[in-house]
Scaffold this motif. Structure first.
Motif, PDB file in Angstrom:
ATOM      1  N   HIS A  96     -12.995  60.489  50.182  1.00 19.49           N
ATOM      2  CA  HIS A  96     -11.630  61.004  50.066  1.00 19.49           C
ATOM      3  C   HIS A  96     -11.479  62.330  50.809  1.00 19.49           C
ATOM      4  O   HIS A  96     -10.549  62.517  51.582  1.00 19.49           O
ATOM      5  CB  HIS A  96     -11.252  61.215  48.593  1.00 19.49           C
TER       6      HIS A  96
ATOM      7  N   TYR B 220     -22.252  57.889  53.121  1.00 24.08           N
ATOM      8  CA  TYR B 220     -21.772  59.005  52.300  1.00 24.08           C
ATOM      9  C   TYR B 220     -22.232  58.866  50.847  1.00 24.08           C
ATOM     10  O   TYR B 220     -22.597  57.805  50.373  1.00 24.08           O
ATOM     11  CB  TYR B 220     -20.260  59.203  52.410  1.00 24.08           C
TER      12      TYR B 220
ATOM     13  N   GLY C 100     -10.809  54.525  55.729  1.00 22.30           N
ATOM     14  CA  GLY C 100      -9.921  53.821  54.826  1.00 22.30           C
ATOM     15  C   GLY C 100     -10.049  52.308  54.931  1.00 22.30           C
ATOM     16  O   GLY C 100     -10.103  51.619  53.929  1.00 22.30           O
TER      17      GLY C 100
ATOM     18  N   MET D 268     -11.526  61.970  54.614  1.00 23.47           N
ATOM     19  CA  MET D 268     -10.323  61.418  55.237  1.00 23.47           C
ATOM     20  C   MET D 268      -9.315  62.516  55.553  1.00 23.47           C
ATOM     21  O   MET D 268      -8.669  62.501  56.597  1.00 23.47           O
ATOM     22  CB  MET D 268      -9.687  60.363  54.318  1.00 23.47           C
TER      23      MET D 268
ATOM     24  N   LYS E 254     -14.487  51.577  50.654  1.00 21.42           N
ATOM     25  CA  LYS E 254     -15.548  51.542  49.650  1.00 21.42           C
ATOM     26  C   LYS E 254     -16.279  50.220  49.664  1.00 21.42           C
ATOM     27  O   LYS E 254     -17.458  50.146  49.324  1.00 21.42           O
ATOM     28  CB  LYS E 254     -14.949  51.833  48.287  1.00 21.42           C
ATOM     29  N   ARG E 255     -15.569  49.145  50.045  1.00 21.41           N
ATOM     30  CA  ARG E 255     -16.234  47.838  50.136  1.00 21.41           C
ATOM     31  C   ARG E 255     -17.460  47.921  51.010  1.00 21.41           C
ATOM     32  O   ARG E 255     -18.527  47.417  50.672  1.00 21.41           O
ATOM     33  CB  ARG E 255     -15.288  46.840  50.801  1.00 21.41           C
TER      34      ARG E 255
ATOM     35  N   SER F 220     -17.638  58.323  46.327  1.00 22.03           N
ATOM     36  CA  SER F 220     -16.293  58.058  46.829  1.00 22.03           C
ATOM     37  C   SER F 220     -15.493  59.349  46.994  1.00 22.03           C
ATOM     38  O   SER F 220     -14.590  59.427  47.812  1.00 22.03           O
ATOM     39  CB  SER F 220     -15.557  57.081  45.918  1.00 22.03           C
ATOM     40  N   ARG F 221     -15.882  60.364  46.273  1.00 21.30           N
ATOM     41  CA  ARG F 221     -15.229  61.667  46.434  1.00 21.30           C
ATOM     42  C   ARG F 221     -15.410  62.189  47.854  1.00 21.30           C
ATOM     43  O   ARG F 221     -14.473  62.705  48.478  1.00 21.30           O
ATOM     44  CB  ARG F 221     -15.848  62.634  45.423  1.00 21.30           C
TER      45      ARG F 221
ATOM     46  N   ALA G 231     -19.151  50.563  51.946  1.00 19.23           N
ATOM     47  CA  ALA G 231     -20.196  51.425  51.383  1.00 19.23           C
ATOM     48  C   ALA G 231     -20.941  50.706  50.260  1.00 19.23           C
ATOM     49  O   ALA G 231     -22.168  50.804  50.151  1.00 19.23           O
ATOM     50  CB  ALA G 231     -19.586  52.724  50.876  1.00 19.23           C
ATOM     51  N   ILE G 232     -20.204  49.987  49.431  1.00 16.16           N
ATOM     52  CA  ILE G 232     -20.836  49.285  48.306  1.00 16.16           C
ATOM     53  C   ILE G 232     -21.748  48.172  48.818  1.00 16.16           C
ATOM     54  O   ILE G 232     -22.903  48.033  48.396  1.00 16.16           O
ATOM     55  CB  ILE G 232     -19.751  48.693  47.369  1.00 16.16           C
TER      56      ILE G 232
END
Lengths: 107, 494
Positions: free
Chosen positions: B275, B268, B97, B278, B101-102, B271-272, B104-105
């Motif tokens: 989620h 990963y 969390g 987590m 995503k930051r 984004s699914r 990962a991006i």
């Protein structure tokens, strides 16, 4: 310098990071209140649930499924699926990001 | 068939399965280019789904201590230690969390496969990269050694075979499958290992509750041994509140400083997957930790008079489980150990090949080298490091055993703030990162050695604070990061 516009995905990601920290804080409070709150007294006076001291039952046995459920709910309601690759964005982008990423590769 | 032989059957079956996975993974990654190969070998082509992601984070995080050390302490301190262990429940959701995503991006944008890649892209500094790589090499080697020794001793205690047999069996297995299969093999074996850990803790916990005559009976026995065993602060306040609370810092923030765990957050698929991981990760890690530590605590009611806590788990297994089930259980901690070692091994190899060799000798351009030589080099490098640790474990050198005491805190001191602030603070720069790494490690080691009175607070708390101050001071002292870096990391258009 012009006003800069942030990648919309980052704004979403920041929000999600705050939710995660919030969940962490919530789990801490739950764990702390039930653990030290109920367990502070004399062990002779403890009441028991399913054979376990009450403080332990609520803080540990119940606390962790609760936080798992909470996380699930938060993800369902507030987390958004976003593309992780830049290519998916290039359609509405001027290509600046992918040019930058090439510089990043060399560096 | 002798009992020793029956015990070892599930273990051998499980080790064979790990090999099969490695071979499968090797065939799967048939990438032709040098870069493509490295992306496959070191990060699995960023293709992890939710379940595998959750499992690999759990597995690389849980180690020998979750199965033997931790429950051993729970045996001595009772429910207070189970209560303390539950602090680790948020591990997965917090790591995923917060980095989110930051991370990962940006890892994709900058083509980062390791934490060092990420830090290099962010700080553009050789000093940062070299300090990170050295810290990673030194602390990981020491930590892997400790895992090997722990695993081999446990194997010896449960099966009755000599230390060296256990070491050879799982040491060679883990080195081989990691070297051959790379990241893909590591994460898939991690998933299998995670499942085995879950089965193992359920088996032992049920056996203990059963042997103790039910939960209520166990608790009554514990209370009659020492009523402190069922309080949150332990017998005669052995687990004081400040100590327990400071572990929230160590575990909560510390986990973000462990490169073997954070690296997963780059790999990963979408984004699914994040989620799902987590939720799955939180559910499973809580389950494993709760069952394992509760087993140790309740074990006191079955075998009250063991001389040392570390003997608790092996003794309980031998006392309560049939030889076959003992074998299944022993596969659990072995799995935890192997899954920690394999991730570390691969990261050490990545540090040498990618972060140092390709970057400095080939000036960051792997395509100068034919793909086949990169492949051979990566494989050999992984194997050689693994064998070095393996031979060290036969006759553990004092220095490495000593360094291991600082491995967890040391890694946190080095990696925590450079990762977090690099991701979230625009002003963060190389001066700050270097200052926080040096000051952090120095503070941690000084406090750990001199042990000043801090009212039970763990050494990591002052370390984290001091490292943060050093980072901020250093960042304001040095130059602001240049516009390109900010544009890349904040996705802003100038």
């Amino acid at each position: 310098m012009k006003k800069q516009t942030q990648d919309w995905r980052f704004a979403q990601a920041n929000k999600e990071a705050l939710f995660s920290l919030g969940a962490y804080a919530l789990y801490f409070i739950w764990w702390f209140i039930f653990g030290y709150g109920m367990g502070d007294g004399d062990p002779e006076q403890y009441s028991f649930v399913w054979g376990m001291p009450e403080w332990f039952f609520y803080s540990c046995i119940v606390g962790y499924p609760v936080i798992t459920l909470f996380i699930w709910g938060v993800i369902r309601c507030f987390f958004k699926e976003v593309p992780l690759e830049d290519e998916a964005l290039d359609a509405d982008d001027d290509g600046q990001t992918s040019a930058d990423s090439k510089k990043g590769n060399v560096a | 068939m002798s009992n020793e032989l029956i015990t070892i059957i599930p273990v051998v079956l499980y080790l064979a399965l790990s090999f099969a996975v490695a071979l499968w993974a090797r065939n799967k990654s048939a990438s032709k280019s040098s870069h493509g190969f490295m992306e496959d070998y070191f990060i699995g082509g960023r293709s992890m789904g939710g379940f595998v992601l959750a499992m690999t984070i759990i597995a690389s995080y849980t180690s020998a201590s979750s199965f033997v050390g931790g429950p051993g302490v729970a045996y001595r301190y009772g429910l207070s230690w189970v209560f303390l262990a539950m602090i680790q429940v948020p591990t997965t959701f917090l790591t995923l969390g917060v980095l989110g995503k930051r991370f990962a991006i940006i890892a994709r944008k900058t083509n980062s496969m390791t934490i060092t890649d990420f830090l290099r892209a962010r700080y553009k500094s050789d000093a940062v990269v070299i300090l990170c790589s050295v810290a990673l090499l030194v602390f990981f080697m020491a930590a892997m050694l400790a895992q090997f020794i722990g695993g081999a001793r446990l194997f010896q205690a449960v099966t009755g075979y000599p230390y060296i047999v256990g070491l050879v069996l799982f040491g060679i297995t883990v080195v081989l499958y990691t070297a051959v299969g790379g990241f893909r093999a590591v994460v898939i074996t991690d998933a299998i290992q995670g499942i085995i850990m879950v089965v193992a803790v359920v088996v032992i916990l049920l056996a203990i509750i059963n042997a103790g005559g039910g939960m209520e009976e166990c608790m009554t026995t514990l209370k009659s041994i020492d009523s402190g065993l069922i309080t949150p602060t332990g017998p005669s306040n052995a687990v004081p509140q400040p100590f327990t609370l400071s572990l929230w810092i160590l575990v909560g923030l510390g986990i973000l400083g462990l490169p073997q765990t954070t690296q997963r957050c780059m790999g990963y698929k979408d984004s699914r997957a994040m989620h799902d991981a987590m939720v799955i990760g939180t559910l499973l890690i809580g389950f494993i930790i709760l069952c394992a530590h509760l087993s140790g605590a309740l074990g006191r009611a079955i075998l009250p008079d063991l001389p040392a806590g570390d003997l608790a788990m092996p003794s309980l297994i031998m006392e309560l489980l049939s030889p076959f089930w003992a074998g299944v259980f022993i596969a659990g901690p072995l799995a935890a150990i192997m899954s920690t070692v394999d991730s570390m091994l691969l990261l050490v190899s990545a540090a040498i090949i990618k972060d140092l060799y390709v970057h400095y000798r080939l000036h960051g351009d792997a395509s100068q080298m034919p793909s086949i030589s990169i492949q051979r080099m990566s494989l050999i490098c992984t194997a050689v490091i693994g064998m070095l640790v393996f031979f060290a474990a036969i006759q553990p050198p004092d220095l490495l055993v000593w360094i291991n005491l600082f491995a967890f805190g040391g890694l946190e001191a080095v990696f925590l703030w450079p990762i977090i602030l690099g991701l979230y603070w625009k002003r963060a720069n190389a001066t700050g990162a270097v200052a926080s790494m040096l000051v952090g490690v120095a503070t941690f080691i000084t406090i750990s050695i001199t042990k000043p009175a801090m009212g039970g607070v763990h050494a990591i708390v002052p370390t984290t604070l001091v490292a943060l101050c050093a980072f901020v001071a250093g960042s304001y002292f040095g130059r602001a990061p240049d516009g390109k870096v900010v544009a890349l990391f904040w996705g802003e258009q100038q």
